[in-house]
Design a protein around this motif. Structure first.
Motif, PDB file in Angstrom:
ATOM      1  N   LEU A  87     -54.332 -39.968  -5.523  1.00 56.50           N
ATOM      2  CA  LEU A  87     -53.800 -38.897  -5.433  1.00 56.50           C
ATOM      3  C   LEU A  87     -51.894 -39.847  -5.773  1.00 56.50           C
ATOM      4  CD1 LEU A  87     -53.172 -36.654  -4.168  1.00 56.50           C
ATOM      5  CD2 LEU A  87     -52.655 -36.788  -1.834  1.00 56.50           C
ATOM      6  N   ALA A  88     -51.421 -40.138  -5.775  1.00 66.57           N
ATOM      7  CA  ALA A  88     -49.711 -40.929  -6.224  1.00 66.57           C
ATOM      8  C   ALA A  88     -49.893 -40.979  -7.761  1.00 66.57           C
ATOM      9  CB  ALA A  88     -49.777 -42.547  -5.816  1.00 66.57           C
ATOM     10  N   ALA A  89     -50.945 -41.167  -8.693  1.00 65.31           N
ATOM     11  CA  ALA A  89     -51.193 -40.919  -9.718  1.00 65.31           C
ATOM     12  C   ALA A  89     -51.280 -39.639 -10.183  1.00 65.31           C
ATOM     13  CB  ALA A  89     -52.241 -41.690 -10.528  1.00 65.31           C
ATOM     14  N   ALA A  90     -51.924 -38.734  -9.166  1.00 67.73           N
ATOM     15  CA  ALA A  90     -52.135 -37.720  -9.503  1.00 67.73           C
ATOM     16  C   ALA A  90     -50.205 -37.001  -9.353  1.00 67.73           C
ATOM     17  CB  ALA A  90     -53.100 -36.771  -8.349  1.00 67.73           C
ATOM     18  N   LEU A  91     -49.991 -37.074  -8.091  1.00 70.23           N
ATOM     19  CA  LEU A  91     -47.988 -36.271  -7.924  1.00 70.23           C
ATOM     20  C   LEU A  91     -47.720 -37.157  -9.317  1.00 70.23           C
ATOM     21  CD1 LEU A  91     -48.681 -37.248  -4.765  1.00 70.23           C
ATOM     22  CD2 LEU A  91     -48.178 -34.784  -5.194  1.00 70.23           C
ATOM     23  N   LEU A  92     -47.808 -37.766  -9.834  1.00 67.54           N
ATOM     24  CA  LEU A  92     -46.107 -38.307 -11.276  1.00 67.54           C
ATOM     25  C   LEU A  92     -47.187 -37.947 -12.085  1.00 67.54           C
ATOM     26  CD1 LEU A  92     -45.705 -41.641  -9.070  1.00 67.54           C
ATOM     27  CD2 LEU A  92     -43.950 -40.149  -9.556  1.00 67.54           C
ATOM     28  N   SER A  93     -47.757 -37.374 -12.428  1.00 66.75           N
ATOM     29  CA  SER A  93     -48.905 -36.888 -13.648  1.00 66.75           C
ATOM     30  C   SER A  93     -48.221 -36.079 -14.368  1.00 66.75           C
ATOM     31  CB  SER A  93     -50.739 -36.435 -13.779  1.00 66.75           C
ATOM     32  OG  SER A  93     -51.171 -35.798 -14.365  1.00 66.75           O
ATOM     33  N   HIS A  94     -48.195 -35.833 -15.333  1.00 66.17           N
ATOM     34  CA  HIS A  94     -48.138 -34.573 -16.082  1.00 66.17           C
ATOM     35  C   HIS A  94     -49.375 -33.776 -16.962  1.00 66.17           C
ATOM     36  CE1 HIS A  94     -43.537 -34.960 -14.790  1.00 66.17           C
ATOM     37  NE2 HIS A  94     -43.776 -35.882 -15.488  1.00 66.17           N
ATOM     38  N   GLN A  95     -49.931 -34.338 -16.763  1.00 66.30           N
ATOM     39  CA  GLN A  95     -51.122 -33.648 -17.844  1.00 66.30           C
ATOM     40  C   GLN A  95     -52.009 -33.641 -17.353  1.00 66.30           C
ATOM     41  OE1 GLN A  95     -50.043 -36.583 -18.201  1.00 66.30           O
ATOM     42  NE2 GLN A  95     -48.945 -36.591 -20.086  1.00 66.30           N
ATOM     43  N   LEU A  96     -52.203 -33.857 -15.698  1.00 64.54           N
ATOM     44  CA  LEU A  96     -53.291 -32.633 -14.903  1.00 64.54           C
ATOM     45  C   LEU A  96     -53.099 -32.243 -14.495  1.00 64.54           C
ATOM     46  CD1 LEU A  96     -54.842 -34.545 -12.601  1.00 64.54           C
ATOM     47  CD2 LEU A  96     -53.887 -33.914 -11.332  1.00 64.54           C
ATOM     48  N   GLU A  97     -54.453 -30.933 -15.036  1.00 62.07           N
ATOM     49  CA  GLU A  97     -54.920 -29.429 -14.662  1.00 62.07           C
ATOM     50  C   GLU A  97     -55.781 -29.555 -13.743  1.00 62.07           C
ATOM     51  OE1 GLU A  97     -57.211 -28.643 -18.541  1.00 62.07           O
ATOM     52  OE2 GLU A  97     -54.636 -29.492 -19.700  1.00 62.07           O
ATOM     53  N   CYS A  98     -56.597 -30.315 -13.084  1.00 54.90           N
ATOM     54  CA  CYS A  98     -57.006 -29.985 -11.685  1.00 54.90           C
ATOM     55  C   CYS A  98     -57.861 -31.691 -11.734  1.00 54.90           C
ATOM     56  CB  CYS A  98     -58.643 -29.136 -12.443  1.00 54.90           C
ATOM     57  SG  CYS A  98     -60.040 -29.273 -10.910  1.00 54.90           S
ATOM     58  N   PHE A  99     -57.211 -31.135  -9.825  1.00 57.48           N
ATOM     59  CA  PHE A  99     -57.928 -32.468  -9.060  1.00 57.48           C
ATOM     60  C   PHE A  99     -58.661 -32.372  -8.248  1.00 57.48           C
ATOM     61  CE2 PHE A  99     -56.876 -35.507  -4.463  1.00 57.48           C
ATOM     62  CZ  PHE A  99     -55.957 -35.616  -5.619  1.00 57.48           C
ATOM     63  N   HIS A 100     -59.910 -33.086  -8.478  1.00 57.90           N
ATOM     64  CA  HIS A 100     -61.046 -32.581  -7.655  1.00 57.90           C
ATOM     65  C   HIS A 100     -61.206 -33.712  -6.298  1.00 57.90           C
ATOM     66  CE1 HIS A 100     -63.244 -30.682 -10.798  1.00 57.90           C
ATOM     67  NE2 HIS A 100     -62.408 -31.257 -10.871  1.00 57.90           N
TER      68      HIS A 100
END
Length: 150
Positions: free
Chosen positions: A87-100
Motif C-alpha cells: 500500500l505504501a508503494a501504491a500511495l507513492l506511485s504515479h503509474q498505478l491505475e488499479c489497486f486490487h
C-alpha cells in the motif's frame, strides 16, 4: 501481486490476516498473467496454489528497496492481506491505475481508503466473515485453502 511472507509465515498473528485462496481465484479470473513479488526467506504459505491459478507467471524477490521500486512502478497492483508495504508503494506511485485488495485491512494502518479514487480504481474483494473465522480458527492453513463466502 505482492505476496507477503516472512513474519506471517507461521500464521500465528491475530491481526495480520492473509487473503484466502478464494481471493486469488477472483484475481485469476480478471488477470491471466501475473508478476509475483515475494520476500526472500520463507515463502507465502499458499504460494504453490496461487501460482497454479495463473496462466503466465513471473516471480521476483529482490532487496526491500528493489521490491518497493518495482511495486511502485506497477499499473495494476494486488496485495495479499493486512500489511502496509504494498500500500505504501501504491500511495507513492504515479503509474498505478488499479489497486486490487480485500476488505482485510486495519484502519489505523495505511489502507486502501487513503488512495485517491479519482486517480486509482480500487477493486476491493469482500471476504465476509473471514476475519472472524481467522480469529477463531485452530487450523489457519486449512482455512486459507478452503474458505469461501457463504
Amino acid at each position: 501481486l505482492h505476496l507477503r511472507s516472512g513474519d506471517i509465515g507461521g500464521l500465528n498473528h491475530p491481526t495480520y490476516l492473509l487473503n484466502p485462496l478464494w481471493y486469488y481465484r477472483q484475481l485469476a479470473m480478471m488477470h491471466h498473467d501475473v508478476l509475483v513479488v515475494c520476500e526472500p526467506g520463507n515463502p507465502h504459505p499458499l504460494l504453490d496454489e496461487i501460482l497454479a491459478l495463473f496462466f503466465s507467471i513471473q516471480i521476483t524477490s529482490g532487496t526491500m528497496a528493489e521490491d518497493f521500486t518495482l511495486l511502485r512502478s506497477c499499473r495494476q497492483l494486488a496485495t495479499s492481506g493486512v500489511g502496509t508495504f504494498g500500500l505504501a508503494a501504491a500511495l507513492l506511485s504515479h503509474q498505478l491505475e488499479c489497486f486490487h485488495c480485500s476488505d482485510l485491512y486495519l484502519s489505523e494502518h495505511l489502507n486502501p481508503c487513503m488512495l485517491d479514487p479519482a486517480r486509482v480504481r480500487i477493486r476491493m474483494i469482500k471476504l465476509p466473515g473471514f476475519a472472524d473465522s481467522w480469529r477463531r480458527s485452530e487450523d489457519r492453513f486449512n482455512l486459507l485453502r478452503h474458505w469461501q463466502p457463504a
